[in-house]
Write a protein that holds these residues in place. Sequence first.
Motif, PDB file in Angstrom:
ATOM      1  N   SER A 166       0.837  -1.199   0.000  1.00 33.03           N
ATOM      2  CA  SER A 166       0.000   0.000   0.000  1.00 33.03           C
ATOM      3  C   SER A 166       0.871   1.248   0.000  1.00 33.03           C
ATOM      4  O   SER A 166       0.587   2.220  -0.697  1.00 33.03           O
ATOM      5  CB  SER A 166      -0.909   0.037   1.235  1.00 33.03           C
ATOM      6  OG  SER A 166      -1.417  -1.222   1.527  1.00 33.03           O
ATOM      7  N   ARG A 183       2.596   1.693  -3.461  1.00 28.39           N
ATOM      8  CA  ARG A 183       1.668   2.192  -4.464  1.00 28.39           C
ATOM      9  C   ARG A 183       1.423   3.677  -4.270  1.00 28.39           C
ATOM     10  O   ARG A 183       1.350   4.448  -5.224  1.00 28.39           O
ATOM     11  CB  ARG A 183       0.339   1.437  -4.352  1.00 28.39           C
ATOM     12  CG  ARG A 183      -0.796   2.002  -5.205  1.00 28.39           C
ATOM     13  CD  ARG A 183      -2.011   1.104  -5.049  1.00 28.39           C
ATOM     14  NE  ARG A 183      -3.195   1.595  -5.710  1.00 28.39           N
ATOM     15  CZ  ARG A 183      -4.139   2.302  -5.096  1.00 28.39           C
ATOM     16  NH1 ARG A 183      -4.003   2.641  -3.833  1.00 28.39           N
ATOM     17  NH2 ARG A 183      -5.210   2.686  -5.760  1.00 28.39           N
ATOM     18  N   HIS A 184       1.335   4.080  -2.994  1.00 26.65           N
ATOM     19  CA  HIS A 184       1.042   5.480  -2.696  1.00 26.65           C
ATOM     20  C   HIS A 184       2.142   6.412  -3.199  1.00 26.65           C
ATOM     21  O   HIS A 184       1.866   7.500  -3.677  1.00 26.65           O
ATOM     22  CB  HIS A 184       0.850   5.658  -1.191  1.00 26.65           C
ATOM     23  CG  HIS A 184       0.671   7.085  -0.787  1.00 26.65           C
ATOM     24  ND1 HIS A 184      -0.523   7.744  -0.926  1.00 26.65           N
ATOM     25  CD2 HIS A 184       1.549   8.000  -0.304  1.00 26.65           C
ATOM     26  CE1 HIS A 184      -0.375   8.992  -0.533  1.00 26.65           C
ATOM     27  NE2 HIS A 184       0.863   9.173  -0.149  1.00 26.65           N
ATOM     28  N   PHE A 201       2.515   2.458 -11.605  1.00 27.03           N
ATOM     29  CA  PHE A 201       1.860   2.011 -10.373  1.00 27.03           C
ATOM     30  C   PHE A 201       0.395   1.630 -10.556  1.00 27.03           C
ATOM     31  O   PHE A 201      -0.046   0.617 -10.020  1.00 27.03           O
ATOM     32  CB  PHE A 201       2.036   3.047  -9.251  1.00 27.03           C
ATOM     33  CG  PHE A 201       1.170   4.265  -9.381  1.00 27.03           C
ATOM     34  CD1 PHE A 201       1.509   5.293 -10.248  1.00 27.03           C
ATOM     35  CD2 PHE A 201       0.014   4.379  -8.636  1.00 27.03           C
ATOM     36  CE1 PHE A 201       0.710   6.413 -10.371  1.00 27.03           C
ATOM     37  CE2 PHE A 201      -0.795   5.505  -8.753  1.00 27.03           C
ATOM     38  CZ  PHE A 201      -0.450   6.523  -9.623  1.00 27.03           C
ATOM     39  N   LEU A 248      -7.317  -5.539   3.437  1.00 24.13           N
ATOM     40  CA  LEU A 248      -7.811  -4.195   3.158  1.00 24.13           C
ATOM     41  C   LEU A 248      -8.552  -3.640   4.367  1.00 24.13           C
ATOM     42  O   LEU A 248      -9.297  -4.363   5.029  1.00 24.13           O
ATOM     43  CB  LEU A 248      -8.769  -4.213   1.973  1.00 24.13           C
ATOM     44  CG  LEU A 248      -8.186  -4.639   0.632  1.00 24.13           C
ATOM     45  CD1 LEU A 248      -9.251  -4.565  -0.446  1.00 24.13           C
ATOM     46  CD2 LEU A 248      -6.995  -3.759   0.260  1.00 24.13           C
ATOM     47  N   ILE A 288     -15.301  -5.195   1.582  1.00 23.83           N
ATOM     48  CA  ILE A 288     -14.685  -5.861   0.437  1.00 23.83           C
ATOM     49  C   ILE A 288     -14.210  -7.248   0.851  1.00 23.83           C
ATOM     50  O   ILE A 288     -13.422  -7.401   1.766  1.00 23.83           O
ATOM     51  CB  ILE A 288     -13.492  -5.046  -0.111  1.00 23.83           C
ATOM     52  CG1 ILE A 288     -13.968  -3.668  -0.558  1.00 23.83           C
ATOM     53  CG2 ILE A 288     -12.821  -5.791  -1.259  1.00 23.83           C
ATOM     54  CD1 ILE A 288     -12.887  -2.784  -1.118  1.00 23.83           C
ATOM     55  N   PRO A 316      -2.282   4.678   3.588  1.00 23.35           N
ATOM     56  CA  PRO A 316      -2.529   4.543   2.154  1.00 23.35           C
ATOM     57  C   PRO A 316      -3.410   3.313   1.937  1.00 23.35           C
ATOM     58  O   PRO A 316      -3.178   2.289   2.551  1.00 23.35           O
ATOM     59  CB  PRO A 316      -1.141   4.313   1.560  1.00 23.35           C
ATOM     60  CG  PRO A 316      -0.158   4.565   2.649  1.00 23.35           C
ATOM     61  CD  PRO A 316      -0.884   4.392   3.942  1.00 23.35           C
ATOM     62  N   LYS A 317      -4.448   3.459   1.090  1.00 17.99           N
ATOM     63  CA  LYS A 317      -5.380   2.349   0.916  1.00 17.99           C
ATOM     64  C   LYS A 317      -5.323   1.774  -0.491  1.00 17.99           C
ATOM     65  O   LYS A 317      -5.430   2.498  -1.461  1.00 17.99           O
ATOM     66  CB  LYS A 317      -6.803   2.811   1.238  1.00 17.99           C
ATOM     67  CG  LYS A 317      -6.993   3.071   2.712  1.00 17.99           C
ATOM     68  CD  LYS A 317      -8.310   3.774   2.981  1.00 17.99           C
ATOM     69  CE  LYS A 317      -8.238   4.631   4.225  1.00 17.99           C
ATOM     70  NZ  LYS A 317      -7.381   5.827   4.075  1.00 17.99           N
ATOM     71  N   LEU A 318      -5.196   0.466  -0.547  1.00 19.03           N
ATOM     72  CA  LEU A 318      -5.119  -0.208  -1.845  1.00 19.03           C
ATOM     73  C   LEU A 318      -6.423  -0.129  -2.617  1.00 19.03           C
ATOM     74  O   LEU A 318      -6.425  -0.217  -3.841  1.00 19.03           O
ATOM     75  CB  LEU A 318      -4.767  -1.689  -1.648  1.00 19.03           C
ATOM     76  CG  LEU A 318      -3.300  -2.089  -1.593  1.00 19.03           C
ATOM     77  CD1 LEU A 318      -3.180  -3.591  -1.651  1.00 19.03           C
ATOM     78  CD2 LEU A 318      -2.520  -1.464  -2.742  1.00 19.03           C
ATOM     79  N   ASP A 319      -7.536   0.010  -1.902  1.00 16.93           N
ATOM     80  CA  ASP A 319      -8.830  -0.005  -2.584  1.00 16.93           C
ATOM     81  C   ASP A 319      -9.320   1.391  -2.935  1.00 16.93           C
ATOM     82  O   ASP A 319     -10.463   1.570  -3.323  1.00 16.93           O
ATOM     83  CB  ASP A 319      -9.860  -0.747  -1.738  1.00 16.93           C
ATOM     84  CG  ASP A 319      -9.996  -0.161  -0.340  1.00 16.93           C
ATOM     85  OD1 ASP A 319      -8.964   0.203   0.248  1.00 16.93           O
ATOM     86  OD2 ASP A 319     -11.123  -0.042   0.143  1.00 16.93           O
ATOM     87  N   GLU A 320      -8.461   2.394  -2.783  1.00 11.22           N
ATOM     88  CA  GLU A 320      -8.850   3.756  -3.149  1.00 11.22           C
ATOM     89  C   GLU A 320      -7.807   4.352  -4.073  1.00 11.22           C
ATOM     90  O   GLU A 320      -6.640   3.952  -4.028  1.00 11.22           O
ATOM     91  CB  GLU A 320      -8.978   4.622  -1.886  1.00 11.22           C
ATOM     92  CG  GLU A 320     -10.237   4.308  -1.099  1.00 11.22           C
ATOM     93  CD  GLU A 320     -10.304   5.088   0.212  1.00 11.22           C
ATOM     94  OE1 GLU A 320      -9.587   6.102   0.342  1.00 11.22           O
ATOM     95  OE2 GLU A 320     -11.081   4.665   1.074  1.00 11.22           O
ATOM     96  N   PRO A 321      -8.206   5.325  -4.922  1.00 18.25           N
ATOM     97  CA  PRO A 321      -7.214   5.923  -5.817  1.00 18.25           C
ATOM     98  C   PRO A 321      -6.118   6.659  -5.036  1.00 18.25           C
ATOM     99  O   PRO A 321      -6.375   7.177  -3.954  1.00 18.25           O
ATOM    100  CB  PRO A 321      -8.026   6.913  -6.659  1.00 18.25           C
ATOM    101  CG  PRO A 321      -9.434   6.801  -6.243  1.00 18.25           C
ATOM    102  CD  PRO A 321      -9.550   5.862  -5.104  1.00 18.25           C
ATOM    103  N   VAL A 322      -4.939   6.689  -5.593  1.00 11.95           N
ATOM    104  CA  VAL A 322      -3.844   7.430  -4.973  1.00 11.95           C
ATOM    105  C   VAL A 322      -4.107   8.925  -5.195  1.00 11.95           C
ATOM    106  O   VAL A 322      -4.417   9.330  -6.313  1.00 11.95           O
ATOM    107  CB  VAL A 322      -2.502   7.027  -5.626  1.00 11.95           C
ATOM    108  CG1 VAL A 322      -1.367   7.894  -5.116  1.00 11.95           C
ATOM    109  CG2 VAL A 322      -2.202   5.557  -5.363  1.00 11.95           C
TER     110      VAL A 322
END
Lengths: 326, 330
Positions: free
Chosen positions: A218, A221-222, A241, A262, A267, B265-271
Amino acid sequence: MPNDNLLIIEGLKKYFQIGKGFLGRKADTVKAVDGVDLTVRKGETLGLVGESGCGKSTLGNCILRLEEPTAGSVFFENRNVLALDDKSMRKLRRNMQIIFQDPYSSLNPRKTVGQIIGEAFRIHGLLTPEQRRERIRELLSVVGLMPEHIHRYAHEFSGGQRQRICISRALALNPKLIIADEPVSALDVSVQAQILNLLVRLQNKFDLTYIFISHDLSVVRHISDRIAVMYLGKIVELAPFQELYRRPLHPYTESLLAAVPLANPLIRRKRVPLTGDVPSPINPPANCRFHPRCSYRNRICSREIPTLDEIESGHHVACFFPRNGG
Amino acid sequence: MGLIMVNPLLRIEGLHTYFSTEDGIVKAVNGLDLTLAEGETLGLVGESGCGKSVTALSIMRLVQQPAGRIVRGRIFFEDNDLAGLTDEEMRHIRGNRISMIFQEPMTSLNPVFKIGNQIAETYQLHQGIRHREALQRSVKILAKVGIPDPAKRINEYPHQMSGGMRQRVMIAMALACNPDVIIADEPTTALDVTIQSQILDLMNQLKLDFGASILLITHDLGVVAEMAQRVAVMYAGKIVEQARVADLFAEPKHPYTLGLMASIPKLDEPVPPDRILQTIPGVVPNLRNLPPGCAFQDRCIRGFERCFKEDPLIVNLGSDHQVRCWLYAE
């Protein structure tokens, strides 16, 4: 455009000999990094993810020659880093700095913050004492500390503040490239966010290029523009990314992403079961190193080595059977 | 409140656990109320130093004495106050009725004893059976936690196993006596993400098979969202918010919970395009010297006068959702 590339890594290998050959017994070799090709563009953040032992930290150390690579080449602004003598290497290191994971063990407890940051100027013989103090005070405020912290010792700071000190030390010589090796992994969630924001702001302010090494998908990716996924010493996938997360092509990336819990109880995803542990890098599986754990494997996977190919624009994968119809 | 709340398996009331140090008294747990119902998984979330591990140690009566001590409060297990038990009686509960899984399996297993003997010890102590039979049971329980070839593995030492395997051994040990409550303190924090997902799946499966309640202590909101039915958020020694998992993630109320959720930071939301995360300003307060009023006051963006004077009371927001914050008081 070759001028856009700050760093080009070609065929980089780092092997460690373990259990020295004794009475004619053959020593084992750990292939920590085993043939990595990678290009880092000016101004980007390249994320490097993988699980423990995949070789991501060793790769970072080899780029800075904190460990001497076994083979391969590293070009920084078109100069082969590995061919430089000590003196030229020292000079080049001004441009390449590193931030480590643990801000507790990477600061000398017997030195003041001023001495820690000032060491860079001392080694490189830069600035007068007066100018150094001025510059250190400036660096401290840049990273969100107080100029008067210059006389304090590391133990007087919290984990987040210590990481700020490490960052200011890395910034001292105006580097172009910073390798951040798990810089927020030891920090609490709320402090982690503060440090990530700081890194982003510094990048914008000083036109920095980052190699951001982390096991946390996470976080990577950020912060990253492009992400390389490592498995047992090799890069198995490289993509922008959004692409990597939207359409992972390598089965390992797919499993890795699906394994992240998550923070959203609504989800419920289909997990891609990944059985067993990561195999030992001493005797990694032959050919595709992921094949024993892969649910999509076929005969060819244990017979040939998949190459890292660009199968879509900017999206590279080393797999005979990429996912998502790649 | 549902029926299950009437008779919780574990009930903590007004727990205060303090440590005396050279620099003063550290109020690690400072007025904590918590219940754990039969068969539920309760997530206890918070950052380092918030008191979540000390809460676990207090329940187990493993707080390091004389420096640490439960100053006030009661811990009821099946309506017996654990504080009132003799050491002998407590030994019968610990590891037997209430067991614990620690974060670092390497330091919680004894490096000089074989895995099998370490698990067998649990059976021998609590069930008074002979070593040979205890070893046989160890093999069975190792098979249950997914260790391949358990009859062979019982002869291995901890260092011969991987981190994931060692954590499976810890879980086997915790399950050995079929406990009513398992306290899992950051059980997957030291593990890689793919191994973590294996261990979490295993814990969920075993919970169904064994019917134990789990107090899951973690800093990872993702782990809580996947594992727990209810969640309690801890800050500076107190529970600041408590709710069903779905409610807490859908409508977090306490400014600290809100801040915590926004800062990951969340994987299921847009950056976010600027790559900037919302943050909680400042740092956790010094537990030796807590200010009057709310412990979150100086980091709170919505604090007002009252927060600096009076300690907030628990406000019921209905449907099992509680928050300790003046913003929601009448």
